[in-house]
Each structure stands twice: as structure tokens, then as C-alpha cells.
Design an enzyme around this catalytic site. Sequence first.
Site, short mmCIF file in Angstrom:
data_model
loop_
_atom_site.label_atom_id
_atom_site.label_comp_id
_atom_site.label_asym_id
_atom_site.label_seq_id
_atom_site.Cartn_x
_atom_site.Cartn_y
_atom_site.Cartn_z
N MET A 263 10.84 -6.95 4.10
CA MET A 263 11.00 -7.71 5.35
C MET A 263 12.33 -8.45 5.45
O MET A 263 12.43 -9.46 6.14
CB MET A 263 9.84 -8.69 5.52
CG MET A 263 8.48 -8.02 5.60
SD MET A 263 8.38 -6.73 6.86
CE MET A 263 8.30 -7.74 8.32
N HIS B 133 8.74 2.96 9.44
CA HIS B 133 8.47 1.98 10.49
C HIS B 133 7.23 2.44 11.27
O HIS B 133 7.13 3.60 11.65
CB HIS B 133 9.68 1.87 11.42
CG HIS B 133 9.50 0.81 12.45
ND1 HIS B 133 9.64 -0.53 12.17
CD2 HIS B 133 9.16 0.88 13.76
CE1 HIS B 133 9.40 -1.24 13.27
NE2 HIS B 133 9.10 -0.40 14.24
N SER C 115 0.83 -1.21 0.00
CA SER C 115 0.00 0.00 0.00
C SER C 115 0.87 1.27 0.00
O SER C 115 0.51 2.26 -0.64
CB SER C 115 -0.97 0.00 1.18
OG SER C 115 -0.30 0.14 2.40
C1 GRF Z 1 4.07 -0.57 6.88
O1 GRF Z 1 3.31 -0.55 8.08
C2 GRF Z 1 5.46 -0.08 7.12
O2 GRF Z 1 5.55 0.86 8.13
C3 GRF Z 1 6.20 -1.33 7.51
O3 GRF Z 1 5.62 -2.34 6.73
C4 GRF Z 1 4.28 -1.99 6.40
C5 GRF Z 1 4.14 -2.11 4.92
O4 GRF Z 1 2.82 -1.97 4.50
N1 GRF Z 1 7.62 -1.18 7.32
P1 GRF Z 1 2.48 -1.98 2.96
O5 GRF Z 1 3.07 -3.24 2.35
O6 GRF Z 1 3.09 -0.75 2.34
O7 GRF Z 1 0.99 -1.97 2.86
#
Ligand code: GRF
Length: 185
Positions: free
Chosen positions: A90, A107, A21
Site C-alpha cells: 500500500m 489491482h 492472501s
Molecule cells: C488485492 O485485492 C490486490 O488486488 C490489491 O490488494 C489486495 C491484497 O490482498 N492490490 P491480499 O493482501 O493479497 O489478501
Amino acid sequence: MPGMSQSKLPRIVVLASGNGSNFETIVKAQREGKLRAEILMLIVNKECFAIERAKKLGVPYKKLSKDWKGELFALLEELSPDLVVLAGFMKILPPDIVNKWKIVNIHPSLLPAFKGKEAIKQAYEYGVKVTGITIHYVDEGVDTGPIIFQHAINIDGMPLEKVEEEIHKIEHKYYPIIIDKILND
Ligand code: GRF
């Protein structure tokens, strides 16, 4: 010159592993002229919904293999981005990558509190009344690099689902703005 970008805009790549997202809001902000950058590619390390978003948005994407570190290094060398944007990537980046490129991460907590995975849940379960987001440069540690921006929200009395929603809302609002500032101010 064929194959060479004509754009003078700063060039970014986005790395993701999940929902994507933040990646999508970065692309939309760029298309609305709010983020002055060229988005070269989405890079993912596994099958994930971010790929579907890239396809729909028409952004080139690349899925890394299991042996991803050397592959990512070579790809970044080829693309030569001005900034690498982590958006839910990740994996921990190896030192040769961290030391060669400027990398930014978002984060979902007020660092240095609640580093690592499931930070929203960690904060919620701890019982904090205020939490938020942190945008920071990436160093060799996990969620330890220099802080660029933070935004706090009051979550007193909110259920976890609502906290998650509010956190994502502010991520989507501020990440493109801060990336634009890093690149253009
Ligand atoms: C977000 O909450 C970001 O802060 C963390 O991972 C999540 C990623 O969400 N590092 P998305 O894949 O961008 O929806």
C-alpha cells in the site's frame, strides 16, 4: 559457495502490507511446481497478517521501518531479484526503485477504471455490471503501468461481499500463472 543460491530459477521477492492472501497463493503455487521461481523473501512495510503467513509457510520476511525507501532500495540491491511482485503493497514506490527493477502489481478492477484504494467497493458503488482484475507493470504513477493481463467477471445483482470473494478468487487463480509466464516464457 556458502550463502549463494544454487537455484537457476528466476528469483522473486513479494511486497505486501495487509492480509497476504495473494502472497500465500504465490508460495503455494511455487511449492506445487506451478510457479517456476525462487521466492527470496516477503517484504512488508508494517505489522500485518502477511507476516503470520510467512512464518507459517517458512518464508523469510523483513519488515521495513518508517523510513522505508532507502532501506527497500538497499535490500533489493542485496537480494537482486529478477522480479518484484506487489501483492497488496500500500505504498507508492519511489522512481529510483521503479526505474531499477522489473515490478508487477495486481489491482482489483479493470484498469484504467477505479484506480487507487478500495477499488472493488468503488466499482460496486458506481454500479458497474462487469468488473475484474488487472495485472500490470509498475511505473511511477498509481495503477498506471502497462497492462499485462485482465480478467473480467459479471457482478450484476451480486452483493458487495460476494463481489469481493469472486475478485479474490480470480486474483488467486491468475496471479501465479501470470508471474510464471513473465518469468519463464
Ligand atoms: C488485492 O485485492 C490486490 O488486488 C490489491 O490488494 C489486495 C491484497 O490482498 N492490490 P491480499 O493482501 O493479497 O489478501
